[in-house]
Design a protein around this motif. Sequence first.
Motif, PDB file in Angstrom:
ATOM      1  N   ALA A   1      69.259   6.085  23.262  1.00 15.56           N
ATOM      2  CA  ALA A   1      68.787   5.780  21.907  1.00 15.56           C
ATOM      3  C   ALA A   1      67.396   6.355  21.656  1.00 15.56           C
ATOM      4  CB  ALA A   1      68.793   4.264  21.682  1.00 15.56           C
ATOM      5  N   ALA A   2      66.516   6.264  22.644  1.00 19.11           N
ATOM      6  CA  ALA A   2      65.151   6.766  22.469  1.00 19.11           C
ATOM      7  C   ALA A   2      65.145   8.266  22.197  1.00 19.11           C
ATOM      8  CB  ALA A   2      64.304   6.437  23.703  1.00 19.11           C
ATOM      9  N   ASP A   3      66.011   8.999  22.865  1.00 16.73           N
ATOM     10  CA  ASP A   3      66.086  10.440  22.634  1.00 16.73           C
ATOM     11  C   ASP A   3      66.736  10.759  21.295  1.00 16.73           C
ATOM     12  OD1 ASP A   3      64.845  11.152  25.017  1.00 16.73           O
ATOM     13  OD2 ASP A   3      66.729  11.205  26.134  1.00 16.73           O
ATOM     14  N   ARG A   4      67.805  10.050  20.971  1.00 20.45           N
ATOM     15  CA  ARG A   4      68.507  10.334  19.716  1.00 20.45           C
ATOM     16  C   ARG A   4      67.597  10.152  18.503  1.00 20.45           C
ATOM     17  NH1 ARG A   4      74.083   7.439  17.491  1.00 20.45           N
ATOM     18  NH2 ARG A   4      74.073   8.433  15.445  1.00 20.45           N
ATOM     19  N   TYR A   5      66.744   9.112  18.578  1.00 19.50           N
ATOM     20  CA  TYR A   5      65.886   8.817  17.428  1.00 19.50           C
ATOM     21  C   TYR A   5      64.447   9.306  17.634  1.00 19.50           C
ATOM     22  CZ  TYR A   5      69.944   6.137  16.033  1.00 19.50           C
ATOM     23  OH  TYR A   5      71.224   5.774  15.687  1.00 19.50           O
ATOM     24  N   HIS A   6      64.296  10.250  18.568  1.00 11.96           N
ATOM     25  CA  HIS A   6      63.045  11.000  18.735  1.00 11.96           C
ATOM     26  C   HIS A   6      61.846  10.096  18.989  1.00 11.96           C
ATOM     27  CE1 HIS A   6      65.509  14.299  17.316  1.00 11.96           C
ATOM     28  NE2 HIS A   6      65.746  13.653  16.180  1.00 11.96           N
ATOM     29  N   PHE A   7      61.996   9.180  19.950  1.00 13.19           N
ATOM     30  CA  PHE A   7      60.887   8.290  20.303  1.00 13.19           C
ATOM     31  C   PHE A   7      59.792   9.061  21.024  1.00 13.19           C
ATOM     32  CE2 PHE A   7      62.197   3.583  20.381  1.00 13.19           C
ATOM     33  CZ  PHE A   7      62.952   3.716  19.218  1.00 13.19           C
ATOM     34  N   ASP A   8      58.560   8.877  20.563  1.00 15.08           N
ATOM     35  CA  ASP A   8      57.418   9.373  21.330  1.00 15.08           C
ATOM     36  C   ASP A   8      56.818   8.196  22.108  1.00 15.08           C
ATOM     37  OD1 ASP A   8      55.970   7.874  19.474  1.00 15.08           O
ATOM     38  OD2 ASP A   8      55.140   9.619  18.437  1.00 15.08           O
ATOM     39  N   ASP A   9      55.690   8.442  22.784  1.00 17.90           N
ATOM     40  CA  ASP A   9      55.097   7.384  23.602  1.00 17.90           C
ATOM     41  C   ASP A   9      54.748   6.150  22.775  1.00 17.90           C
ATOM     42  OD1 ASP A   9      55.257   8.745  26.006  1.00 17.90           O
ATOM     43  OD2 ASP A   9      53.248   9.601  25.853  1.00 17.90           O
ATOM     44  N   ALA A  10      54.214   6.345  21.590  1.00 17.29           N
ATOM     45  CA  ALA A  10      53.809   5.211  20.768  1.00 17.29           C
ATOM     46  C   ALA A  10      55.013   4.380  20.335  1.00 17.29           C
ATOM     47  CB  ALA A  10      53.022   5.687  19.554  1.00 17.29           C
ATOM     48  N   ASP A  11      56.130   5.025  20.028  1.00 21.62           N
ATOM     49  CA  ASP A  11      57.350   4.294  19.665  1.00 21.62           C
ATOM     50  C   ASP A  11      57.810   3.410  20.812  1.00 21.62           C
ATOM     51  OD1 ASP A  11      57.593   5.541  17.118  1.00 21.62           O
ATOM     52  OD2 ASP A  11      58.610   7.263  18.034  1.00 21.62           O
ATOM     53  N   LEU A  12      57.875   4.000  22.001  1.00 19.88           N
ATOM     54  CA  LEU A  12      58.381   3.251  23.153  1.00 19.88           C
ATOM     55  C   LEU A  12      57.394   2.169  23.574  1.00 19.88           C
ATOM     56  CD1 LEU A  12      60.782   3.054  25.019  1.00 19.88           C
ATOM     57  CD2 LEU A  12      59.727   4.752  26.509  1.00 19.88           C
ATOM     58  N   SER A  13      56.109   2.451  23.464  1.00 18.34           N
ATOM     59  CA  SER A  13      55.103   1.444  23.763  1.00 18.34           C
ATOM     60  C   SER A  13      55.246   0.251  22.821  1.00 18.34           C
ATOM     61  CB  SER A  13      53.702   2.060  23.637  1.00 18.34           C
ATOM     62  OG  SER A  13      52.697   1.142  23.998  1.00 18.34           O
ATOM     63  N   LEU A  14      55.544   0.522  21.556  1.00 21.99           N
ATOM     64  CA  LEU A  14      55.702  -0.553  20.576  1.00 21.99           C
ATOM     65  C   LEU A  14      56.904  -1.429  20.910  1.00 21.99           C
ATOM     66  CD1 LEU A  14      54.456  -1.642  17.927  1.00 21.99           C
ATOM     67  CD2 LEU A  14      56.129  -0.236  16.701  1.00 21.99           C
ATOM     68  N   CYS A  15      57.920  -0.863  21.548  1.00 20.17           N
ATOM     69  CA  CYS A  15      59.074  -1.669  21.971  1.00 20.17           C
ATOM     70  C   CYS A  15      58.683  -2.695  23.039  1.00 20.17           C
ATOM     71  CB  CYS A  15      60.177  -0.763  22.518  1.00 20.17           C
ATOM     72  SG  CYS A  15      60.989   0.253  21.269  1.00 20.17           S
ATOM     73  N   CYS A  16      57.556  -2.469  23.714  1.00 18.02           N
ATOM     74  CA  CYS A  16      57.068  -3.366  24.758  1.00 18.02           C
ATOM     75  C   CYS A  16      56.004  -4.321  24.231  1.00 18.02           C
ATOM     76  CB  CYS A  16      56.470  -2.556  25.909  1.00 18.02           C
ATOM     77  SG  CYS A  16      57.582  -1.343  26.641  1.00 18.02           S
ATOM     78  N   ALA A  17      55.784  -4.319  22.932  1.00 17.18           N
ATOM     79  CA  ALA A  17      54.588  -4.938  22.367  1.00 17.18           C
ATOM     80  C   ALA A  17      54.766  -6.380  21.924  1.00 17.18           C
ATOM     81  CB  ALA A  17      54.107  -4.121  21.164  1.00 17.18           C
ATOM     82  N   SER A  18      53.625  -7.095  21.953  1.00 18.35           N
ATOM     83  CA  SER A  18      53.419  -8.292  21.140  1.00 18.35           C
ATOM     84  C   SER A  18      52.253  -7.920  20.225  1.00 18.35           C
ATOM     85  CB  SER A  18      53.079  -9.499  22.009  1.00 18.35           C
ATOM     86  OG  SER A  18      54.138  -9.816  22.887  1.00 18.35           O
ATOM     87  N   HIS A  19      52.553  -7.131  19.224  1.00 18.82           N
ATOM     88  CA  HIS A  19      51.515  -6.453  18.461  1.00 18.82           C
ATOM     89  C   HIS A  19      50.818  -7.391  17.472  1.00 18.82           C
ATOM     90  CE1 HIS A  19      53.839  -6.233  14.737  1.00 18.82           C
ATOM     91  NE2 HIS A  19      54.876  -5.783  15.424  1.00 18.82           N
ATOM     92  N   SER A  20      49.687  -6.932  16.973  1.00 24.03           N
ATOM     93  CA  SER A  20      48.844  -7.749  16.112  1.00 24.03           C
ATOM     94  C   SER A  20      49.223  -7.688  14.641  1.00 24.03           C
ATOM     95  CB  SER A  20      47.379  -7.321  16.264  1.00 24.03           C
ATOM     96  OG  SER A  20      46.906  -7.606  17.559  1.00 24.03           O
ATOM     97  N   GLY A  21      50.165  -6.824  14.286  1.00 16.12           N
ATOM     98  CA  GLY A  21      50.522  -6.689  12.882  1.00 16.12           C
ATOM     99  C   GLY A  21      49.559  -5.819  12.105  1.00 16.12           C
ATOM    100  N   GLU A  22      48.829  -4.953  12.814  1.00 21.21           N
ATOM    101  CA  GLU A  22      47.969  -3.995  12.135  1.00 21.21           C
ATOM    102  C   GLU A  22      48.838  -2.905  11.497  1.00 21.21           C
ATOM    103  OE1 GLU A  22      44.348  -2.965  14.556  1.00 21.21           O
ATOM    104  OE2 GLU A  22      45.324  -4.316  15.978  1.00 21.21           O
ATOM    105  N   LYS A  23      48.246  -2.161  10.574  1.00 20.92           N
ATOM    106  CA  LYS A  23      49.008  -1.163   9.845  1.00 20.92           C
ATOM    107  C   LYS A  23      49.648  -0.145  10.779  1.00 20.92           C
ATOM    108  CE  LYS A  23      48.689   1.726   5.688  1.00 20.92           C
ATOM    109  NZ  LYS A  23      49.421   2.897   6.197  1.00 20.92           N
ATOM    110  N   MET A  24      48.932   0.216  11.859  1.00 22.32           N
ATOM    111  CA  MET A  24      49.494   1.179  12.791  1.00 22.32           C
ATOM    112  C   MET A  24      50.780   0.655  13.433  1.00 22.32           C
ATOM    113  SD  MET A  24      46.845   0.935  16.009  1.00 22.32           S
ATOM    114  CE  MET A  24      46.323  -0.642  16.707  1.00 22.32           C
ATOM    115  N   HIS A  25      50.892  -0.663  13.560  1.00 21.27           N
ATOM    116  CA  HIS A  25      52.091  -1.261  14.156  1.00 21.27           C
ATOM    117  C   HIS A  25      53.237  -1.326  13.143  1.00 21.27           C
ATOM    118  CE1 HIS A  25      48.771  -3.367  16.554  1.00 21.27           C
ATOM    119  NE2 HIS A  25      49.294  -2.462  17.361  1.00 21.27           N
TER     120      HIS A  25
END
Length: 335
Positions: free
Chosen positions: A62-86
């Motif tokens: 799936a990551a390859d099909r939808y052209h995941f870069d490092d930031a995409d895959l890192s976000l899959c591991c996240a408990s992010h803050s809800g900033e615009k970048m997220h």
Amino acid sequence: MDSVKLVNVIRGDHVESIHRGHIAVMDAEGKLLYFAGDPSIKVYARSSMKPLQAIPVVETGAADRYHFDDADLSLCCASHSGEKMHTDRVMSILKRAGMTEGALQCGTHIPHWQDTYKEIIRSGRELTPLYNNCSGKHSGMLVTAKHMNESLHDYYELQHPVQQRILQSVCDMADFPMDDIEIGIDGCGVPVHGLPLERLALSYAKMANPDKLPVARQQAVSRIKKAMVAAPEMVGGTNRFCTDFMIAGKGRFFGKAGAEAVYCMGDNETGMGIAIKIEDGNARAMYPVAVEVLKQLDLLSGQQIQELSEHYRPKLKNARQEEVGKLVPSFTLRT
């Protein structure tokens, strides 16, 4: 085995409160190297499992099909803050797979980043699941289901193939019988996995040193941890420990917090995995413990400890923003 004192909460010159807990340090062969408290205590890993939950995103293609870069895959591991970048990146991931934020089944809460929340209030917009700290993880689950031609509305349920692949990945990485993994429901609605603390440490040790894993799994975990350290701002956000820790580590360490005061780390140089559980569930204690563990293992330089000082010995302040106390780690690892 009982828990041990890990952190003193000091106000003035008096120890006002104490946080107790457990620590396990493992190698990839399954050997317990260091510990405090009871390394066999079973805990829910909560969001500390997110790097393992991301494994099928890579392994299914799936990551390859939808052209995941490092930031995409890192976000899959996240408990992010809800900033615009997220939130922008979650939307980008979903859009690439032909979905909208309406597909997210993670529920809604106030974003960690207060500037985001203030902007939502000012604009009169409604909170949506996009701002949930787990929306990155859920977007990874959704695109995996889409890639595998599976149903999307129930991807969060235990019997769905998405969750079964994750359960198998956790079982494999922790080297723990699937039938013995406790299953609960996490804050975002997906299954959460209960394992002995030392098994959590082992799973991170295998990520840190994946040489004995099957080739496909080696490639997947190497890609995930590379993504986390390449885009650490996605894992947490501004002024968050996970992000600051991986920046200070300069690619050597990867780590992930979990709710109810769980923290897991891997060291790419020694291949060690570390898991921490604060008994009372108070997250304020786990970051001082995490830094102190690395300090006792002689894995951090003085400069790195200084860079993490606000997390290592955080100050207590009153409503006038005057310093009135601090948190101080107080334990010694046993071999």
